[in-house]
Scaffold this active site. Structure first.
Site, mmCIF file in Angstrom:
data_model
loop_
_atom_site.group_PDB
_atom_site.id
_atom_site.type_symbol
_atom_site.label_atom_id
_atom_site.label_comp_id
_atom_site.label_asym_id
_atom_site.label_seq_id
_atom_site.Cartn_x
_atom_site.Cartn_y
_atom_site.Cartn_z
ATOM 1 N N HIS A 1 0.856 -1.196 0.000
ATOM 2 C CA HIS A 1 0.000 0.000 0.000
ATOM 3 C C HIS A 1 0.890 1.243 0.000
ATOM 4 O O HIS A 1 1.946 1.255 0.640
ATOM 5 C CB HIS A 1 -0.917 -0.021 1.233
ATOM 6 N N GLY B 1 -7.836 8.725 -0.368
ATOM 7 C CA GLY B 1 -8.276 9.521 0.773
ATOM 8 C C GLY B 1 -8.463 10.995 0.460
ATOM 9 O O GLY B 1 -8.618 11.807 1.370
ATOM 10 N N GLY C 1 -11.183 2.447 0.832
ATOM 11 C CA GLY C 1 -10.791 2.911 2.155
ATOM 12 C C GLY C 1 -11.975 3.509 2.883
ATOM 13 O O GLY C 1 -12.807 2.805 3.462
ATOM 14 N N GLY C 2 -12.086 4.845 2.828
ATOM 15 C CA GLY C 2 -13.099 5.570 3.600
ATOM 16 C C GLY C 2 -14.505 5.001 3.510
ATOM 17 O O GLY C 2 -15.179 4.817 4.540
HETATM 18 C C1 PEP Z 1 -6.986 2.857 0.278
HETATM 19 O O1 PEP Z 1 -6.448 3.292 1.275
HETATM 20 O O2 PEP Z 1 -6.620 1.775 -0.171
HETATM 21 C C2 PEP Z 1 -8.025 3.653 -0.364
HETATM 22 C C3 PEP Z 1 -8.366 3.346 -1.564
HETATM 23 O O3 PEP Z 1 -8.569 4.673 0.380
HETATM 24 P P1 PEP Z 1 -9.785 5.633 -0.053
HETATM 25 O O4 PEP Z 1 -10.859 4.771 -0.661
HETATM 26 O O5 PEP Z 1 -10.244 6.275 1.212
HETATM 27 O O6 PEP Z 1 -9.253 6.606 -1.038
#
Ligand code: PEP
Length: 253
Positions: free
Chosen positions: A95, A173, A233-234
C-alpha cells in the site's frame, strides 16, 4: 471470466464496538445475496473478533500488512501463518501508505508477497503513481516498473494466486477519484505488461481500482473492461456505502 472483488481497507480505524456494528450490518446486507465477492481488512488487533462475526462465509477476511518473516524475534510484527490461523484469506501488500510512511521497498514487498503465499494467503499487491508522476506523463511507465519489480522477484506463476490493486496516490483519501477512463487506461496497461510474461496470467488476474471509490462512482468504474473491483478505504467504514459498492460490483459481474 474474471469475477468482481470488493475489498474494504479500514486502515487504522475502529474499535471493538465498530467492528461489531459494521460487520453485523454488512452481513445482514450480504445475506440478501446480491454482493460481489467481498472482503474486509480490519486492523490486526480486531481480526480475531472479526473472524468470530464472519461465520457464514459471505464476507472474507484480510489483513492490512504482514511480516516477511515466518516467526522469530521481530517485536511488534505479525506473521503470515498467524494471519492464516486467524482465518484471513487476503493480505494487502505494498500500500502506498506503507511505501511512503514505513519506507517499504519493492524488495521488501516481494518478500512479503512470498511469505503471504507460503502461508496460503492471497496477496493484494498495491501500486500507483504520485500526482507529480501523473502530471509529468510518467504514470504508465512508473506503475509498469513497480509491477515488473515484483514479477521479477516472485515470478509470474505466483500471480495465479494474487490480486493487483491500482491505487493512484493522488486519489487515496482525497475525494478525487481517477475517472473511469483514466483508471481503465492504467489497468489495460498493467494487463499488457503482465501479458509480456504470460498471456493467461494477464487475462486471469483481477485488477482492482482504489482511490476514493464510493457509492456514487463505483458502477461507472466497474463498467470498464479491465476494472475487476475496488479496494475501498473511507467508504468501507459505512455499511450503506460499502454495500452499494458491493452490489454495483455484483451487477457488473
Ligand atoms: C486505500 O487506502 O486503499 C483507499 C483506496 O482509500 P480511499 O478509498 O479512502 O481513497
Amino acid at each position: 471470466m474474471r469475477r468482481k472483488l470488493v475489498v474494504g481497507n479500514w486502515k487504522m480505524h475502529g474499535s471493538q464496538e465498530l467492528v461489531h456494528s459494521l460487520l453485523t450490518g454488512l452481513q445482514a446486507q450480504a445475506t440478501q445475496g446480491d454482493f460481489a465477492d467481498t472482503a474486509v481488512c480490519p486492523p490486526a488487533v480486531f481480526l480475531a473478533q472479526a473472524a468470530t462475526l464472519l461465520t457464514d462465509g459471505r464476507i472474507a477476511l484480510g489483513a492490512q500488512n504482514v511480516s516477511q518473516h515466518e516467526q522469530g524475534a521481530y517485536t511488534g510484527e505479525v506473521s503470515a501463518p498467524m494471519l492464516a490461523e486467524l482465518g484471513c484469506r487476503y493480505v494487502i501488500i505494498g500500500h502506498s501508505e506503507r511505501r511512503a510512511l514505513f519506507a517499504e521497498t519493492d524488495a521488501l514487498i516481494a518478500e512479503k508477497f512470498i511469505a503471504a503465499q507460503a502461508a496460503g494467503l492471497t496477496p493484494i499487491l498495491c501500486l500507483g503513481e504520485s500526482l507529480q508522476q501523473r502530471e509529468s506523463g510518467q504514470a504508465l511507465a512508473f506503475v509498469a516498473e513497480q509491477l515488473t519489480a515484483i514479477i521479477d522477484k516472485v515470478g509470474i506463476a505466483a500471480f495465479d494466486k494474487a490480486v493487483l490493486a491500482y491505487e493512484p496516490i493522488w486519489a487515496i483519501g482525497t475525494g478525487v477519484t481517477a475517472s473511469p477512463e483514466q483508471a481503465q487506461a492504467v489497468h489495460q496497461h498493467l494487463r499488457a505488461v503482465l501479458a509480456q510474461y504470460s498471456e493467461p496470467a494477464a487475462v486471469a488476474l483481477q485488477i482492482l481500482y482504489g482511490g476514493s471509490a464510493n457509492a456514487a462512482n463505483a458502477a461507472l468504474l466497474f463498467a470498464q473492461p479491465d476494472i475487476d473491483g475496488a479496494l475501498v478505504g473511507g467508504a468501507s467504514l459505512k455499511v450503506d456505502d460499502f454495500s452499494v459498492i458491493c452490489r454495483a460490483a455484483q451487477s457488473s459481474n
